[in-house]
Design a protein around this motif. Structure first.
Motif, PDB file in Angstrom:
ATOM      1  N   TRP A 181      -4.150   1.971 -15.958  1.00 20.09           N
ATOM      2  CA  TRP A 181      -4.066   0.563 -15.545  1.00 20.09           C
ATOM      3  C   TRP A 181      -2.748   0.316 -14.839  1.00 20.09           C
ATOM      4  O   TRP A 181      -1.677   0.688 -15.333  1.00 20.09           O
ATOM      5  CB  TRP A 181      -4.182  -0.369 -16.745  1.00 20.09           C
ATOM      6  CG  TRP A 181      -4.292  -1.808 -16.322  1.00 20.09           C
ATOM      7  CD1 TRP A 181      -5.435  -2.483 -16.013  1.00 20.09           C
ATOM      8  CD2 TRP A 181      -3.213  -2.735 -16.156  1.00 20.09           C
ATOM      9  NE1 TRP A 181      -5.136  -3.769 -15.657  1.00 20.09           N
ATOM     10  CE2 TRP A 181      -3.786  -3.962 -15.722  1.00 20.09           C
ATOM     11  CE3 TRP A 181      -1.832  -2.651 -16.314  1.00 20.09           C
ATOM     12  CZ2 TRP A 181      -3.013  -5.092 -15.464  1.00 20.09           C
ATOM     13  CZ3 TRP A 181      -1.063  -3.772 -16.046  1.00 20.09           C
ATOM     14  CH2 TRP A 181      -1.654  -4.977 -15.634  1.00 20.09           C
ATOM     15  N   ARG A 182      -2.851  -0.326 -13.651  1.00 21.28           N
ATOM     16  CA  ARG A 182      -1.662  -0.703 -12.897  1.00 21.28           C
ATOM     17  C   ARG A 182      -1.795  -2.148 -12.439  1.00 21.28           C
ATOM     18  O   ARG A 182      -2.883  -2.579 -12.028  1.00 21.28           O
ATOM     19  CB  ARG A 182      -1.467   0.203 -11.672  1.00 21.28           C
ATOM     20  CG  ARG A 182      -1.148   1.650 -12.011  1.00 21.28           C
ATOM     21  CD  ARG A 182      -0.836   2.453 -10.775  1.00 21.28           C
ATOM     22  NE  ARG A 182      -2.003   2.557  -9.909  1.00 21.28           N
ATOM     23  CZ  ARG A 182      -1.945   2.945  -8.634  1.00 21.28           C
ATOM     24  NH1 ARG A 182      -0.787   3.229  -8.078  1.00 21.28           N
ATOM     25  NH2 ARG A 182      -3.046   3.035  -7.916  1.00 21.28           N
ATOM     26  N   GLN A 183      -0.693  -2.869 -12.496  1.00 23.28           N
ATOM     27  CA  GLN A 183      -0.673  -4.240 -12.012  1.00 23.28           C
ATOM     28  C   GLN A 183      -1.071  -4.273 -10.539  1.00 23.28           C
ATOM     29  O   GLN A 183      -0.569  -3.501  -9.729  1.00 23.28           O
ATOM     30  CB  GLN A 183       0.733  -4.833 -12.179  1.00 23.28           C
ATOM     31  CG  GLN A 183       0.838  -6.300 -11.813  1.00 23.28           C
ATOM     32  CD  GLN A 183       0.147  -7.198 -12.814  1.00 23.28           C
ATOM     33  OE1 GLN A 183       0.275  -7.007 -14.021  1.00 23.28           O
ATOM     34  NE2 GLN A 183      -0.589  -8.177 -12.316  1.00 23.28           N
ATOM     35  N   GLY A 184      -1.980  -5.157 -10.206  1.00 21.52           N
ATOM     36  CA  GLY A 184      -2.422  -5.295  -8.833  1.00 21.52           C
ATOM     37  C   GLY A 184      -3.580  -4.408  -8.457  1.00 21.52           C
ATOM     38  O   GLY A 184      -4.276  -4.676  -7.474  1.00 21.52           O
ATOM     39  N   THR A 185      -3.798  -3.336  -9.228  1.00 24.56           N
ATOM     40  CA  THR A 185      -4.911  -2.418  -8.964  1.00 24.56           C
ATOM     41  C   THR A 185      -6.004  -2.555 -10.011  1.00 24.56           C
ATOM     42  O   THR A 185      -7.186  -2.535  -9.698  1.00 24.56           O
ATOM     43  CB  THR A 185      -4.410  -0.955  -8.937  1.00 24.56           C
ATOM     44  OG1 THR A 185      -3.410  -0.818  -7.938  1.00 24.56           O
ATOM     45  CG2 THR A 185      -5.549   0.011  -8.656  1.00 24.56           C
TER      46      THR A 185
ATOM     47  N   ILE B 251      -8.203   2.325 -13.306  1.00 20.95           N
ATOM     48  CA  ILE B 251      -8.828   3.471 -12.644  1.00 20.95           C
ATOM     49  C   ILE B 251      -9.176   4.494 -13.724  1.00 20.95           C
ATOM     50  O   ILE B 251      -8.337   4.834 -14.559  1.00 20.95           O
ATOM     51  CB  ILE B 251      -7.874   4.112 -11.623  1.00 20.95           C
ATOM     52  CG1 ILE B 251      -7.394   3.084 -10.600  1.00 20.95           C
ATOM     53  CG2 ILE B 251      -8.540   5.292 -10.925  1.00 20.95           C
ATOM     54  CD1 ILE B 251      -6.282   3.594  -9.707  1.00 20.95           C
TER      55      ILE B 251
END
Length: 265
Positions: A242-246, A249
């Motif tokens: 998990w990534r901020q803005g994405t 995945i």
């Protein structure tokens, strides 16, 4: 936040093989070693059920010895091969573990992604069910943090896979779960185990993923008259990044040592 998902290790007592064929303990140990070696290091490991094969105390003792080597925090749910009371004893002292009843809980202290565990198992049976009480509990905990990215974890998947010898043992009353999830768009993934294969589909407005087993792969046979079968395929795990803005995945990662790395991409 990086989350590793291991599933269906079917741990056996020391020296015993899974189904008399596969050293499930050695394969789970290899999976743990690979998780420990990941760079960057995962923030969390999810164990999505069938941690042991028959729910016996000596199997859980072996599970404890294997998990002692894991250097990453763990959150787990039981599967249909687990025994709920023995599972609870195996994880005694863990803050996330409820004192009694279904192993339903919320874990949100290890990063930005909140983990909600929904125990759909039925003691003594191999299929699962989303009960009215379980659906109401899930709706309540999701409503408590509507803006926070969330993973819901359960064991049996709430859909028919098309594999005829697996579908009688799916999670029933999945419509209750789909109705709850549809009201909560912050749910990034619904994660399951049980089927010993990677599958994904849209469900309840989110993405459902099933994890491979660290032990064996149930044969992908879609004929209605297919007979139960499994293969000793390369074991695997899922990594959820998990990534901020994405957002989230999900990667499939085989477990083992393979040729490379080579200097090209």
């Amino acid at each position: 936040m990086l989350i590793a998902q291991l599933s269906d290790p079917h741990v056996r007592p020391r020296g015993e093989l899974y189904q008399g064929v596969v050293d499930s303990n050695a394969q789970f140990a290899a999976a743990i070693a690979q998780v420990n070696a990941l760079d960057p290091r995962p923030d969390l490991v999810l164990l999505s059920g069938d941690l042991v094969d028959h729910g016996h105390a000596d199997e859980y003792a072996m599970l404890g010895r294997l998990l002692a080597d894991l250097t990453v925090p763990v959150r787990a749910i039981p599967g249909n091969h687990d025994e709920r009371d023995a599972f609870r004893r195996a994880f005694a002292g863990q803050r996330w573990l409820p004192a009694n009843g279904p192993v339903d809980y919320v874990s949100g202290d290890l990063g930005p992604v909140r983990i909600v565990a929904l125990d759909v198992t039925l003691p003594g049976l191999h299929h699962g069910v989303v009960s009215e009480e379980g659906a109401a509990w899930l709706d309540g905990v999701l409503s408590a943090e509507p803006a926070r990215p969330t993973i819901v974890m359960m064991h049996q998947p709430p859909f028919d896979t098309g594999i005829p010898y697996m579908d009688p043992y799916s999670c029933r009353e999945g419509h209750r779960l789909a109705e709850v999830l549809a009201r909560h768009p912050q749910v990034e993934r619904l994660l399951c185990g049980h089927v010993h294969r990677v599958m994904q589909l849209r469900f309840g407005g989110t993405t459902l993923c099933t994890a491979p087993s660290t032990t064996t792969a149930i044969a992908l046979q879609l004929r209605a008259d297919a007979r139960p079968a499994s293969h000793v395929e390369p074991p695997g795990m899922l990594l959820h990044h998990w990534r901020q803005g994405t957002g989230l995945i999900t990667h499939y990662v085989p477990i083992g040592t393979f040729p490379g790395p080579y200097p090209f991409a």
